[in-house]
Design a protein around this motif. Structure first.
Motif, PDB file in Angstrom:
ATOM      1  N   GLY A   7       0.824  -1.211   0.000  1.00 56.89           N
ATOM      2  CA  GLY A   7       0.000   0.000   0.000  1.00 56.89           C
ATOM      3  C   GLY A   7       0.856   1.259   0.000  1.00 56.89           C
ATOM      4  O   GLY A   7       0.394   2.339   0.371  1.00 56.89           O
ATOM      5  N   GLY A  13       0.984   5.420   3.023  1.00 58.59           N
ATOM      6  CA  GLY A  13       2.137   4.661   2.537  1.00 58.59           C
ATOM      7  C   GLY A  13       3.161   5.530   1.832  1.00 58.59           C
ATOM      8  O   GLY A  13       4.372   5.372   2.042  1.00 58.59           O
ATOM      9  N   ASP A  32      -1.543  -2.470  -5.664  1.00 60.10           N
ATOM     10  CA  ASP A  32      -2.307  -2.770  -6.886  1.00 60.10           C
ATOM     11  C   ASP A  32      -2.905  -1.511  -7.503  1.00 60.10           C
ATOM     12  O   ASP A  32      -3.629  -1.592  -8.498  1.00 60.10           O
ATOM     13  N   SER A  35      -6.538   2.163  -4.900  1.00 64.33           N
ATOM     14  CA  SER A  35      -6.816   3.522  -4.414  1.00 64.33           C
ATOM     15  C   SER A  35      -5.526   4.338  -4.314  1.00 64.33           C
ATOM     16  O   SER A  35      -5.572   5.540  -4.079  1.00 64.33           O
ATOM     17  N   ASP A  56      -1.427  -7.581  -6.853  1.00 65.39           N
ATOM     18  CA  ASP A  56      -2.620  -7.684  -6.010  1.00 65.39           C
ATOM     19  C   ASP A  56      -2.330  -8.694  -4.900  1.00 65.39           C
ATOM     20  O   ASP A  56      -2.101  -9.878  -5.180  1.00 65.39           O
ATOM     21  N   ASN A  79      -8.598  -1.903   1.855  1.00 59.84           N
ATOM     22  CA  ASN A  79      -9.649  -1.019   1.367  1.00 59.84           C
ATOM     23  C   ASN A  79      -9.793   0.113   2.381  1.00 59.84           C
ATOM     24  O   ASN A  79      -9.994  -0.147   3.568  1.00 59.84           O
ATOM     25  N   PRO A  80      -9.685   1.387   1.943  1.00 62.47           N
ATOM     26  CA  PRO A  80      -9.738   2.479   2.922  1.00 62.47           C
ATOM     27  C   PRO A  80     -11.148   2.950   3.263  1.00 62.47           C
ATOM     28  O   PRO A  80     -11.334   3.739   4.177  1.00 62.47           O
ATOM     29  N   HIS A  95      -9.423  -7.846   0.658  1.00 60.97           N
ATOM     30  CA  HIS A  95      -8.291  -6.901   0.640  1.00 60.97           C
ATOM     31  C   HIS A  95      -7.724  -6.675   2.044  1.00 60.97           C
ATOM     32  O   HIS A  95      -6.669  -6.068   2.195  1.00 60.97           O
ATOM     33  N   ALA A 118      -1.015  -1.517   9.960  1.00 56.66           N
ATOM     34  CA  ALA A 118      -1.934  -0.396  10.160  1.00 56.66           C
ATOM     35  C   ALA A 118      -3.298  -0.934  10.560  1.00 56.66           C
ATOM     36  O   ALA A 118      -4.091  -1.342   9.723  1.00 56.66           O
ATOM     37  N   SER A 120      -6.713  -0.028  13.338  1.00 56.52           N
ATOM     38  CA  SER A 120      -7.554   1.167  13.438  1.00 56.52           C
ATOM     39  C   SER A 120      -8.273   1.237  14.778  1.00 56.52           C
ATOM     40  O   SER A 120      -8.548   0.211  15.410  1.00 56.52           O
ATOM     41  N   LYS A 149      -9.696  -5.663  10.367  1.00 56.68           N
ATOM     42  CA  LYS A 149      -8.516  -5.182  11.119  1.00 56.68           C
ATOM     43  C   LYS A 149      -8.288  -6.076  12.341  1.00 56.68           C
ATOM     44  O   LYS A 149      -7.147  -6.437  12.650  1.00 56.68           O
ATOM     45  N   ALA A 173      -5.965   6.628  14.790  1.00 56.03           N
ATOM     46  CA  ALA A 173      -7.138   7.516  14.781  1.00 56.03           C
ATOM     47  C   ALA A 173      -7.372   7.910  13.317  1.00 56.03           C
ATOM     48  O   ALA A 173      -6.862   7.243  12.413  1.00 56.03           O
TER      49      ALA A 173
END
Ligand code: NAD
Length: 316
Positions: A7, A13, A32, A35, A56, A79-80, A95, A118, A120, A149, A173
């Motif tokens: 990422g 990233g 990939d 985004s 991917d 995926n964000p 993902h 990462a 959350s 996560k 955060a």
């Protein structure tokens, strides 16, 4: 030191890649470009210490060979868009959870033992005390993103316990700043450009969360990864205060320079699975000797100014 950042063409990233290069190390980015954007790494073009591979992570056999010769992995790919899980129910599984398993398995195959991840604040769910300390539990996420996560953290713990990995798990955060491609500030700017006289806000505007500048986020990660060498480090990354969505709307309207009213769709949250109030306890981070440079409201204003400039430049 050879880093691998999944990422790495994304928002956080690409800032981390900048820091790794500044530290004099080499970095391979796996992304990939779903985004992420190659432009975010364009300033490293020609630098032989930065390599980019489009792959991917859902494909283990295509992913694993790239872990040869790597010393440390930072796994940021995901995926964000938390909200997407309300419509598409397997994106975070694929993902997030599957991709994290494939990263760990690629590491195991190639004898790479260090991973930073990462995670959350949303893993804590909505009944956690505020500010939420790292040892709060049980963690019951209420979104599919949060579930992925929590699953990722679990898988990492398993590879630490079973295969002798070392891990740094960061519960972020809201991270904001230049190169942002999603999130409330980005959305508000786009909405105001479409309808300058009215800003529609999801929920009642009283949602209140902490915001951390992306530079602080990546600096804190570098600081902690270097400092803590126990098998499994768990660390909240955020700021000590919060900013309400209502206040963010006011700040963005001010920065964009329009005379817009604010309308609220109502309800206590933006969407099903959203957590209306979030504030992380950052005592561990502060005790490690790291202090964020900006509080939430200052970070929001700075980000609104930077993103507006970027969006205007893109549409010039
Ligand atoms: P981002 O979308 O900019 O970065 C994610 C990157 O992962 C993108 O470059 C994307 O192309 C890549 N990616 C996604 N799926 C992939 C796949 N299957 N294979 C390879 N690459 C893939 O988002 P970001 O805000 O920079 O987030 C980075 C990480 O931090 C994510 O794991 C996110 O969940 C986490 N996080 C972000 C925030 C925040 O506020 N931005 C808060 C908490 C956690």
């Amino acid at each position: 030191m050879q880093w691998l950042v999944t990422g790495g063409a994304g928002f956080i990233g690409s800032h981390l890649v900048d820091r790794i290069v500044d530290a004099g190390d080499s970095v391979k980015v796996l992304d990939d470009l779903s985004s992420g954007r190659l432009e975010f790494l364009a300033h490293h073009e020609g630098n032989e210490r930065v390599a980019f591979v489009k792959v991917d992570l859902r494909d283990l056999e295509a992913t694993a060979p790239h872990f040869e010769g790597v010393d440390r992995v930072v796994h940021l790919a995901a995926n964000p868009d938390i909200r997407l899980g309300t419509r598409v129910t397997d994106t975070d599984l694929q993902h997030g959870t599957v991709a994290t398993y494939n990263v760990l398995e690629s590491m195991r195959r190639h004898g790479v033992a260090e991973i930073a991840f990462a995670s959350s604040s949303v893993v804590y769910g909505e009944d956690a005390p505020l500010p939420t300390p790292e040892d709060h539990g049980p963690c019951i996420p209420i979104s599919l993103y949060g579930a992925s996560k929590a699953a990722g953290e679990g898988l990492i713990g398993a590879y630490v316990g079973t295969f002798g990995f070392r891990a740094w798990v960061f519960r972020f955060a809201n991270i904001i700043g230049a190169r942002g491609t999603h999130g409330v500030i980005f959305d508000f700017i786009h909405k105001l450009r479409a309808t300058p006289d009215n800003l529609e806000v999801l929920g009642d505007g009283r949602q209140e969360k902490s915001y951390m500048l992306v530079e602080d986020c990546v600096d804190a990660m570098m600081h902690i990864i270097g400092q803590h060498n126990v098998p499994f480090t768990l660390m909240n990354l955020g700021t000590e205060d919060t900013c309400s969505v209502r206040r963010i709307a006011e700040i963005v309207i001010d920065v964009v320079g329009v005379n817009a009213g604010i309308s609220y769709t109502g309800g206590d949250r933006g969407w099903a699975g959203d957590i209306p109030r979030a504030r992380l306890a950052i005592d561990r981070l502060v005790a490690s000797g790291f202090q964020p440079s900006a509080a939430s409201e200052a970070a929001v204003r700075q980000t609104a100014e930077l993103l507006l400039r970027e969006i205007l430049a893109e549409h010039d």
